[in-house]
Scaffold this motif. Structure first.
Motif, short mmCIF file in Angstrom:
data_model
loop_
_atom_site.label_atom_id
_atom_site.label_comp_id
_atom_site.label_asym_id
_atom_site.label_seq_id
_atom_site.Cartn_x
_atom_site.Cartn_y
_atom_site.Cartn_z
N ARG A 78 8.71 10.21 -3.84
CA ARG A 78 8.45 9.26 -2.75
C ARG A 78 9.20 7.96 -3.03
O ARG A 78 8.65 7.02 -3.57
N PRO A 79 10.47 7.95 -2.67
CA PRO A 79 11.26 6.75 -2.93
C PRO A 79 10.98 5.65 -1.91
O PRO A 79 10.66 5.94 -0.76
N CYS A 80 11.07 4.42 -2.33
CA CYS A 80 11.04 3.30 -1.41
C CYS A 80 12.34 2.53 -1.57
O CYS A 80 12.91 2.48 -2.65
N TYR A 81 12.79 1.97 -0.48
CA TYR A 81 14.10 1.32 -0.46
C TYR A 81 13.94 -0.20 -0.37
O TYR A 81 13.21 -0.68 0.48
N LEU A 82 14.64 -0.91 -1.21
CA LEU A 82 14.54 -2.37 -1.16
C LEU A 82 15.45 -2.97 -0.09
O LEU A 82 15.23 -4.08 0.35
N ASP A 83 16.48 -2.24 0.27
CA ASP A 83 17.47 -2.83 1.17
C ASP A 83 17.44 -2.14 2.52
O ASP A 83 16.58 -1.32 2.79
N LYS A 84 18.41 -2.46 3.33
CA LYS A 84 18.35 -1.96 4.70
C LYS A 84 18.85 -0.52 4.82
O LYS A 84 19.46 -0.15 5.80
N MET A 85 18.59 0.28 3.77
CA MET A 85 19.02 1.67 3.81
C MET A 85 18.00 2.49 4.59
O MET A 85 18.27 3.57 5.04
N ASP A 140 26.75 1.88 -6.57
CA ASP A 140 26.23 2.68 -7.67
C ASP A 140 24.72 2.47 -7.65
O ASP A 140 24.17 1.74 -8.44
N PRO A 141 24.07 3.04 -6.61
CA PRO A 141 22.69 2.64 -6.32
C PRO A 141 21.77 2.86 -7.51
O PRO A 141 21.78 3.90 -8.14
N GLY A 142 21.00 1.87 -7.78
CA GLY A 142 20.07 1.94 -8.91
C GLY A 142 18.80 2.67 -8.50
O GLY A 142 18.43 2.69 -7.34
N TYR A 143 18.18 3.27 -9.47
CA TYR A 143 16.89 3.93 -9.27
C TYR A 143 15.96 3.37 -10.32
O TYR A 143 16.23 3.43 -11.51
N PHE A 144 14.89 2.73 -9.87
CA PHE A 144 13.98 2.07 -10.80
C PHE A 144 12.58 2.64 -10.64
O PHE A 144 12.20 3.10 -9.57
N THR A 145 11.81 2.55 -11.71
CA THR A 145 10.48 3.15 -11.67
C THR A 145 9.38 2.13 -11.38
O THR A 145 8.23 2.51 -11.15
N ASN A 146 9.70 0.84 -11.39
CA ASN A 146 8.68 -0.19 -11.18
C ASN A 146 9.13 -1.22 -10.16
O ASN A 146 10.33 -1.43 -9.96
N HIS A 176 0.81 -1.22 0.00
CA HIS A 176 0.00 0.00 0.00
C HIS A 176 0.85 1.28 0.00
O HIS A 176 0.31 2.37 -0.03
N HIS A 177 2.16 1.14 0.07
CA HIS A 177 2.98 2.35 0.08
C HIS A 177 2.95 3.07 -1.26
O HIS A 177 3.07 2.45 -2.29
N PRO A 178 2.81 4.38 -1.21
CA PRO A 178 2.87 5.14 -2.46
C PRO A 178 4.32 5.39 -2.82
O PRO A 178 4.95 6.29 -2.27
N CYS A 179 4.87 4.59 -3.70
CA CYS A 179 6.27 4.75 -4.09
C CYS A 179 6.33 5.24 -5.53
O CYS A 179 5.74 4.64 -6.41
N ASP A 180 7.06 6.32 -5.76
CA ASP A 180 7.27 6.78 -7.13
C ASP A 180 8.43 6.03 -7.78
O ASP A 180 8.55 5.97 -8.99
N CYS A 181 9.33 5.57 -6.92
CA CYS A 181 10.53 4.95 -7.45
C CYS A 181 11.14 4.06 -6.38
O CYS A 181 10.76 4.14 -5.22
#
Ligand SMILES: *[C@@H]1O[C@H](CO)[C@@H](O)[C@H](O)[C@H]1NC(C)=O
Ligand SMILES: *[C@@H]1O[C@H](CO)[C@@H](O)[C@H](O)[C@H]1NC(C)=O
Ligand SMILES: *[C@@H]1O[C@H](CO)[C@@H](O)[C@H](O)[C@H]1NC(C)=O
Ligand SMILES: *[C@@H]1O[C@H](CO)[C@@H](O)[C@H](O)[C@H]1NC(C)=O
Ligand SMILES: *[C@@H]1O[C@H](CO)[C@@H](O)[C@H](O)[C@H]1NC(C)=O
Length: 380
Positions: free
Chosen positions: A370-377, A50-56, A38-43
């Motif tokens: 509104r970024p969401c993080y996949l890792d423990k950042m 070299d942290p990646g930034y993904f849209t999906n 339910h989180h509103p994540c734009d990316c």
């Protein structure tokens, strides 16, 4: 890149702390994907140098699939695979089938690969999790039959992935380790038969692919990481720098491990349980691709051969991806049977030239409030 990340920080306040993620058991909580749906994540941001930034983003969680309950439930123990199998359902009969498809193509034997392999949808199914009661897993199976190897491959229906971070929580297992009696909490004896290869890969063609491969003839802390082509079949030589064999992976593939592959524009990186294992910047795939997982054996030099009647199982708890897409170049062009160049004395494959760069992502709205993080950042 650092500057870019800092500019995203104000967006963090949008991410509320939550305990709302449905988890099958406390034991698995610490390894569950952390982005609640339910989180509103734009990316989506990933860790790394070299942290990646993904849209999906997508998560396929295979741990809560309702399974048939056999009248013999509880009345069997290892290695009674036939009773265990009565409590499974094929991938093809589940909703996951719309996005992951079990393959059914075959490959005949050759002078090097002496065992024909036949992919069968029956080798891809949901089954009870061998450790966590009330939980399921997706299973890929390969079995050596008298005349051929019955093998498994699933491919994403979507073929336009263009850079991604894919994470797969998985374990390779023997028949005894997977077909356990319900509620058997004793430590298992997971001696995986030699002679099979399990793979997780991006795929466009035999010369446009990033992969990680587990050979069950190897010691369990060895993983092969590669961009294809990593092998020159004409000259029968390994292409320098296109692959890395890591023999010191901290957790063995015979245990549950989160394997991660980051396919970026100029480098592919691989992690095991969040620890970087390898990076390769030669032959990085440069075209939109599909995603695939497989478990196979063809009697060749690469996989070896399983003994008749032996089976190997790949249990998968979940697959999580952060990704971009591109329509450039259309869908993957090489139709099954997929051919992959593998060391095989006397092989006669044709090595194609690298394709030209395509799939320009420019012009897209790159806002990421509104970024969401996949890792423990970032703690959710
Ligand atoms: C993904 O797409 C976004 C938007 O186009 C772009 O800014 C970003 O660099 C891309 N990520 C990768 C890893 O290519
Ligand atoms: C594993 O092997 C040991 C020693 O042979 C045995 O005591 C134990 O019961 C086995 N565990 C299972 C789950 O079969
Ligand atoms: C990838 O490498 C090419 C050629 O060296 C370079 O022009 C490009 O900027 C690099 N892309 C990224 C995202 O680093
Ligand atoms: C990743 O690549 C860098 C060079 O770009 C190298 O110094 C480093 O050791 C590599 N890490 C691993 C784990 O291979
Ligand atoms: C393989 O299994 C079949 C059926 O259980 C059995 O008849 C056959 O003898 C087995 N073959 C080998 C080589 O173990």
């Amino acid at each position: 890149m650092k500057k870019f990340i800092l500019s995203l920080l104000p967006g963090l306040s949008f991410i509320a702390p939550t305990n709302a993620v449905a988890l099958p058991s406390p034991e698995t909580a610490n390894i569950a994907p952390r982005i609640p749906s339910h989180h509103p994540c734009d990316c989506y941001l990933t860790s790394g140098s070299d942290p990646g930034y993904f849209t999906n983003y997508k998560l396929w969680d295979f741990r809560n699939v309702p399974l048939p309950h056999s009248p013999n439930h509880g009345a069997y123990g290892p290695p009674d695979e036939s009773l265990w199998e009565t409590e499974t359902i094929p991938l093809s009969e589940s909703p996951f089938n719309t996005e992951w498809q079990a393959q059914s193509w075959r490959r005949e034997k050759t002078k090097d690969n002496i065992t024909p392999m036949v992919n069968s949808a029956q080798n891809t199914f949901f089954a009870r999790h061998p450790q966590w009661t009330g939980t399921s897993q997706l299973v890929l199976r390969t079995t050596r039959l008298p005349g051929y190897s019955s093998t498994a491959e699933i491919e994403s229906q979507q073929g336009n992935f263009y850079h991604c971070s894919i994470r797969v929580r998985m374990r390779l297992m023997s028949r005894d380790a997977i077909a356990r009696a319900p509620g058997d909490m004793r430590p298992d004896n997971n001696t995986v038969p030699r002679g099979a290869c399990a793979g997780i890969f991006t795929y466009r063609s035999a010369t446009c692919e990033s992969d990680l491969e587990f050979l069950t003839s190897d010691p369990p802390n060895t993983i092969h990481y590669a961009n294809q082509p990593d092998y020159d079949a004409v000259n029968d030589i390994i292409i320098p720098g296109a692959s890395k064999v890591v023999t010191t992976v901290p957790a063995p593939w015979s245990s549950w491990v989160t394997h991660r592959m980051d396919w970026s524009p100029n480098v592919t990186r691989w992690y095991a349980d969040s620890q970087l294992q390898a990076n390769v910047s030669i032959s990085v795939p440069d075209r939109p691709s599909l995603l695939a997982l497989n478990l196979w054996s063809d009697g060749g030099l690469w996989t070896g051969d399983l003994a008749i009647n032996e089976s190997v199982y790949m249990g998968i708890e979940w697959i999580e991806i952060a990704y971009n897409t591109s329509t450039a170049g259309g869908p993957p062009i090489e139709l099954p049977p997929r051919h992959r160049h593998r060391p095989s004395k006397g092989g006669e494959g044709v090595l194609k030239h690298k394709r030209q760069f395509g799939g320009d992502e420019a012009g897209r709205d790159a806002r990421c409030n509104r970024p969401c993080y996949l890792d423990k950042m970032q703690q959710y």
